[in-house]
Design a protein around this motif. Structure first.
Motif, PDB file in Angstrom:
ATOM      1  N   ARG A   1       2.200   2.111  -3.380  1.00  0.00           N
ATOM      2  CA  ARG A   1       1.163   2.626  -4.275  1.00  0.00           C
ATOM      3  C   ARG A   1       0.607   3.979  -3.841  1.00  0.00           C
ATOM      4  O   ARG A   1      -0.227   4.563  -4.539  1.00  0.00           O
ATOM      5  CB  ARG A   1       0.018   1.621  -4.363  1.00  0.00           C
ATOM      6  CG  ARG A   1       0.452   0.316  -5.022  1.00  0.00           C
ATOM      7  CD  ARG A   1      -0.711  -0.651  -5.127  1.00  0.00           C
ATOM      8  NE  ARG A   1      -0.249  -1.918  -5.679  1.00  0.00           N
ATOM      9  CZ  ARG A   1      -0.652  -3.081  -5.284  1.00  0.00           C
ATOM     10  NH1 ARG A   1      -1.557  -3.198  -4.348  1.00  0.00           N
ATOM     11  NH2 ARG A   1      -0.171  -4.172  -5.841  1.00  0.00           N
ATOM     12  N   ALA A   2       1.044   4.465  -2.681  1.00  0.00           N
ATOM     13  CA  ALA A   2       0.523   5.744  -2.174  1.00  0.00           C
ATOM     14  C   ALA A   2       0.898   6.885  -3.123  1.00  0.00           C
ATOM     15  O   ALA A   2       1.991   6.903  -3.703  1.00  0.00           O
ATOM     16  CB  ALA A   2       1.070   6.016  -0.788  1.00  0.00           C
TER      17      ALA A   2
ATOM     18  N   GLU B   1      -1.060  10.519   2.219  1.00  0.00           N
ATOM     19  CA  GLU B   1      -1.652   9.186   2.103  1.00  0.00           C
ATOM     20  C   GLU B   1      -0.764   8.161   2.819  1.00  0.00           C
ATOM     21  O   GLU B   1      -1.266   7.263   3.495  1.00  0.00           O
ATOM     22  CB  GLU B   1      -1.835   8.795   0.634  1.00  0.00           C
ATOM     23  CG  GLU B   1      -2.592   7.495   0.452  1.00  0.00           C
ATOM     24  CD  GLU B   1      -2.826   7.120  -1.012  1.00  0.00           C
ATOM     25  OE1 GLU B   1      -3.302   5.989  -1.226  1.00  0.00           O
ATOM     26  OE2 GLU B   1      -2.527   7.928  -1.917  1.00  0.00           O
ATOM     27  N   MET B   2       0.552   8.322   2.708  1.00  0.00           N
ATOM     28  CA  MET B   2       1.486   7.421   3.388  1.00  0.00           C
ATOM     29  C   MET B   2       1.318   7.518   4.909  1.00  0.00           C
ATOM     30  O   MET B   2       1.307   6.503   5.605  1.00  0.00           O
ATOM     31  CB  MET B   2       2.929   7.741   2.997  1.00  0.00           C
ATOM     32  CG  MET B   2       3.262   7.372   1.557  1.00  0.00           C
ATOM     33  SD  MET B   2       4.901   7.909   1.067  1.00  0.00           S
ATOM     34  CE  MET B   2       5.878   6.631   1.787  1.00  0.00           C
TER      35      MET B   2
ATOM     36  N   GLU C   1      -1.392   8.447   6.528  1.00  0.00           N
ATOM     37  CA  GLU C   1      -2.684   7.841   6.878  1.00  0.00           C
ATOM     38  C   GLU C   1      -2.589   6.320   6.871  1.00  0.00           C
ATOM     39  O   GLU C   1      -3.132   5.653   7.751  1.00  0.00           O
ATOM     40  CB  GLU C   1      -3.789   8.309   5.910  1.00  0.00           C
ATOM     41  CG  GLU C   1      -4.344   9.680   6.212  1.00  0.00           C
ATOM     42  CD  GLU C   1      -4.944   9.765   7.609  1.00  0.00           C
ATOM     43  OE1 GLU C   1      -5.722   8.859   8.006  1.00  0.00           O
ATOM     44  OE2 GLU C   1      -4.617  10.729   8.318  1.00  0.00           O
ATOM     45  N   LEU C   2      -1.917   5.793   5.852  1.00  0.00           N
ATOM     46  CA  LEU C   2      -1.732   4.342   5.785  1.00  0.00           C
ATOM     47  C   LEU C   2      -0.947   3.837   7.004  1.00  0.00           C
ATOM     48  O   LEU C   2      -1.303   2.813   7.594  1.00  0.00           O
ATOM     49  CB  LEU C   2      -1.006   3.947   4.494  1.00  0.00           C
ATOM     50  CG  LEU C   2      -1.811   4.054   3.205  1.00  0.00           C
ATOM     51  CD1 LEU C   2      -0.895   3.877   1.995  1.00  0.00           C
ATOM     52  CD2 LEU C   2      -2.929   3.023   3.192  1.00  0.00           C
TER      53      LEU C   2
ATOM     54  N   LYS D   1       0.838  -1.209   0.000  1.00  0.00           N
ATOM     55  CA  LYS D   1       0.000   0.000   0.000  1.00  0.00           C
ATOM     56  C   LYS D   1       0.869   1.253   0.000  1.00  0.00           C
ATOM     57  O   LYS D   1       0.544   2.244  -0.666  1.00  0.00           O
ATOM     58  CB  LYS D   1      -0.933  -0.001   1.207  1.00  0.00           C
ATOM     59  CG  LYS D   1      -2.043  -1.031   1.111  1.00  0.00           C
ATOM     60  CD  LYS D   1      -2.889  -1.040   2.376  1.00  0.00           C
ATOM     61  CE  LYS D   1      -3.935  -2.134   2.318  1.00  0.00           C
ATOM     62  NZ  LYS D   1      -4.701  -2.254   3.561  1.00  0.00           N
ATOM     63  N   LEU D   2       1.966   1.217   0.744  1.00  0.00           N
ATOM     64  CA  LEU D   2       2.863   2.376   0.794  1.00  0.00           C
ATOM     65  C   LEU D   2       3.456   2.662  -0.587  1.00  0.00           C
ATOM     66  O   LEU D   2       3.574   3.812  -1.003  1.00  0.00           O
ATOM     67  CB  LEU D   2       4.002   2.149   1.790  1.00  0.00           C
ATOM     68  CG  LEU D   2       3.720   2.453   3.248  1.00  0.00           C
ATOM     69  CD1 LEU D   2       4.981   2.195   4.084  1.00  0.00           C
ATOM     70  CD2 LEU D   2       3.242   3.868   3.463  1.00  0.00           C
TER      71      LEU D   2
END
Length: 127
Positions: A81-82, A87-88, A90-91, A78-79
């Motif tokens: 693809r941030a 966004e990173m 928040e993830l 997920k990181l």
């Protein structure tokens, strides 16, 4: 010129006393062996319960480790693809929150399993 010595005879009372003493000694030994065998069986039962419980705990710990590794790989994907730093963050925040919840649940479960193992081992040693 051989001197004849009178034969030595053991009185009947002495033979009865010796016989009775042997019976008592045998009974005491049999009682001791019986108690020893019971004690050994209890220790074996307790050891068996502890080994079984420890094995369950080890398996559960391995499951948890696998879950954590999978979660870490999912987080890393997920990181990658941030789209940006926000966004990173928040993830990362969501990952850490979820990990803390999971660790708390797992710690409770392992604690419960350890307590049950101790209780089972204790029960195995009670008459």
């Amino acid at each position: 010129m051989a001197d004849k010595q009178p034969g030595f005879e053991i009185p009947e009372q002495m033979r009865e006393f010796a016989d009775k003493s042997m019976d008592q000694a045998r009974k005491a030994f049999d009682d001791f062996m019986s108690a020893t065998q019971k004690a050994v069986t209890k220790v074996e039962d307790s050891t068996s319960a502890m080994q079984s419980g420890a094995s369950d705990i080890n398996k559960k710990a391995m499951e948890y480790a696998e879950e954590h590794m999978n979660s870490a790989f999912d987080f890393a994907q997920k990181l990658v693809r941030a789209g940006d730093a926000n966004e990173m963050l928040e993830l990362h925040k969501e990952y850490m929150r979820k990990q803390m919840e999971t660790l708390g649940e797992q710690a409770r479960e392992l604690s419960d399993k350890a307590s049950k193992t101790a209780q089972d081992a204790s029960k195995a040693t009670k008459p």
